[in-house]
Design an enzyme around this catalytic site. Structure first.
Site, PDB file in Angstrom:
ATOM      1  N   ASP A   1      60.882  13.323  19.744  1.00 40.52           N
ATOM      2  CA  ASP A   1      60.012  12.426  18.985  1.00 40.52           C
ATOM      3  C   ASP A   1      58.595  12.962  18.846  1.00 40.52           C
ATOM      4  O   ASP A   1      58.041  13.033  17.752  1.00 40.52           O
ATOM      5  CB  ASP A   1      59.968  11.040  19.635  1.00 40.52           C
ATOM      6  CG  ASP A   1      61.317  10.336  19.591  1.00 40.52           C
ATOM      7  OD1 ASP A   1      62.104  10.634  18.682  1.00 40.52           O
ATOM      8  OD2 ASP A   1      61.578   9.499  20.473  1.00 40.52           O
TER       9      ASP A   1
ATOM     10  N   SER B   1      67.974  10.379  25.347  1.00 45.65           N
ATOM     11  CA  SER B   1      66.518  10.342  25.423  1.00 45.65           C
ATOM     12  C   SER B   1      66.156  10.110  26.883  1.00 45.65           C
ATOM     13  O   SER B   1      66.489   9.072  27.455  1.00 45.65           O
ATOM     14  CB  SER B   1      65.964   9.214  24.546  1.00 45.65           C
ATOM     15  OG  SER B   1      64.562   9.137  24.680  1.00 45.65           O
TER      16      SER B   1
ATOM     17  N   ARG C   1      52.753   4.316  31.518  1.00 42.41           N
ATOM     18  CA  ARG C   1      52.226   4.397  30.161  1.00 42.41           C
ATOM     19  C   ARG C   1      50.725   4.114  30.047  1.00 42.41           C
ATOM     20  O   ARG C   1      50.009   4.826  29.346  1.00 42.41           O
ATOM     21  CB  ARG C   1      53.018   3.469  29.228  1.00 42.41           C
ATOM     22  CG  ARG C   1      54.451   3.935  28.971  1.00 42.41           C
ATOM     23  CD  ARG C   1      54.467   5.326  28.369  1.00 42.41           C
ATOM     24  NE  ARG C   1      55.799   5.739  27.947  1.00 42.41           N
ATOM     25  CZ  ARG C   1      56.492   6.722  28.497  1.00 42.41           C
ATOM     26  NH1 ARG C   1      55.989   7.374  29.529  1.00 42.41           N
ATOM     27  NH2 ARG C   1      57.677   7.058  28.035  1.00 42.41           N
TER      28      ARG C   1
ATOM     29  N   ASP D   1      57.386   0.877  24.567  1.00 38.88           N
ATOM     30  CA  ASP D   1      56.304   1.836  24.791  1.00 38.88           C
ATOM     31  C   ASP D   1      55.208   1.767  23.739  1.00 38.88           C
ATOM     32  O   ASP D   1      54.042   2.043  24.029  1.00 38.88           O
ATOM     33  CB  ASP D   1      56.873   3.255  24.879  1.00 38.88           C
ATOM     34  CG  ASP D   1      57.461   3.551  26.257  1.00 38.88           C
ATOM     35  OD1 ASP D   1      57.165   2.788  27.193  1.00 38.88           O
ATOM     36  OD2 ASP D   1      58.200   4.540  26.386  1.00 38.88           O
TER      37      ASP D   1
END
Length: 395
Positions: free
Chosen positions: A14, A172, A94, A123
């Site tokens: 990504d 992923s 994050r 996210d």
């Protein structure tokens, strides 16, 4: 002046395709990539660095491992952080990553901040809760262009971007020192049994050692500080615990998770150290905190976990909750003995200088407490229920 955009960069599919997209589709002259090391494998960091050096204009790798453990993981442990059974490795990292990206972006004079999150996951919210505190534009190519994984794989090939995922194995993976998440491809089907190949941190319970491993975990003020009597720094301790628990098959979660947007998602996680440290911490709390403290703290912990899962660590309530939690942890000091065996975790024993426990008072062989004193209490226990029954019997 070059028009710069700062991109939170992991080296995965990504974020890698975001680099040419930001130039071709959004018109930015330069893309500055920022990788933040919160405990990813060293090889992954090196691969991300090498890839970014080739396809971005400038690249930063920021070492935040110790900061991540001290300022994010340890507060999580003190709060028994868990969202629907998930230990929140990705979510708790994050905000820190986003803040480091903002710092680098300001240093570079960037006019925009970008991330590679989709519009279906959590996210995007966690990054943007931090990004939108600035006056820079926020760019989310995956979401804004409604991209699919297949399109990204083809686009990466067209632009000569090496990617590890394939259409047959489009997993992923996101990992840091606290947890490893695996999703995508057939894993999105809740009825699909995950193949053993997706796991890297944990040995299959069937292949784990035949002899159990017993570990003494030392805590001070709610924070783990030692393993088997050996004092260790935060990052080193979590890393070692990951190795010990992982080789004994402890720390896998396969769950249906409620995302912030309301979508249900099938998620697979590995988190050996988190499984053990959270269980040990919660057990020690039961020995040293009062019943009222434990009852109220559960409410606080649940609220703390929801805010952390949402990425709202700058919400004032988050600081308020941490103030209570920190106060409650002042007495959470002691040792918890755990056994790890073929995927199972068992608490064997615990001790603390602050224990609210008296072997003498609770023992059936002791007469320190006169048992007759409890008779008056027993007479009133359930009093209203008995009154209710008498009323009902008369009708």
């Amino acid at each position: 002046m070059a028009k710069k955009v700062a991109l939170a960069y992991s080296g995965g599919l990504d974020t890698s395709v975001c680099i040419p997209i930001l130039k071709e589709k959004y018109g930015y002259d330069e893309v500055v990539t920022i990788s933040v090391d919160v405990g990813q494998p060293e090889e992954e960091i090196k691969r991300a660095d090498a890839k970014a050096e080739k396809i971005s204009n400038k690249h930063y790798t920021i070492d935040a491992k110790e900061e991540f453990v001290k300022d994010y993981v340890f507060p999580l442990i003190k709060a028994n952080g868990s969202y629907e059974g998930y230990v929140m490795g990705t979510s708790i990292a994050r905000p820190l990553i986003a803040k480091k990206v903002v710092e680098a972006a300001r240093k570079e004079g960037a006019v925009a901040l970008a991330h590679g999150c989709t519009g279906k996951g959590n996210d995007q919210l966690r990054f943007e809760a931090v990004f939108r505190q600035t006056d820079m534009d926020v760019i989310a190519p995956m979401r804004e262009m409604n991209l699919t994984r297949e399109w990204e794989i083809d686009y990466a090939k067209e632009h000569g971007i090496p990617v590890e995922v394939t259409k047959s194995k489009p997993w992923s993976v996101d990992e840091n020192i606290w947890s490893r998440s695996i999703e995508g491809g057939r894993l999105e089907d809740p009825s699909f049994v995950p193949p053993e190949e997706i796991f890297e941190w944990t040995t299959s319970p069937e292949k784990a050692p035949e002899q159990p491993r017993v570990v003494d975990i030392g805590f001070e003020a709610g924070v783990p500080v030692s393993l088997d009597g050996e004092k260790m720094s935060g990052y080193a301790l979590v890393k070692k615990m990951n190795e010990i628990a992982g080789e004994n098959g402890v720390g896998r979660t396969d769950m249906i998770e409620d995302r912030v947007l309301g979508l249900k998602a099938r998620e697979n996680y590995e988190h050996p150290a988190a499984t053990v440290l959270l269980a040990a911490h919660a057990d020690l709390e039961k020995l040293v905190l009062t019943r009222s403290e434990l009852k109220f703290k559960k409410i606080v912990d649940d609220q703390w976990s929801e805010l952390a899962y949402y990425g709202l660590v700058d919400e004032p309530l988050y600081a308020d909750l941490n103030a209570f939690i920190d106060k409650s942890q002042e007495r959470v000091t002691g040792i918890v003995k755990v056994r790890l065996y073929k995927g199972a975790l068992t608490i064997l024993a615990r001790s603390s200088p602050n224990a609210l426990y008296s072997e003498d008072l609770v023992s059936f062989d002791s007469q320190t407490i006169d048992q007759k004193d409890s008779e008056g209490f027993a007479k009133y226990h359930g009093f209203q229920a008995r009154m209710y029954r008498k009323v009902m019997d008369k009708q």
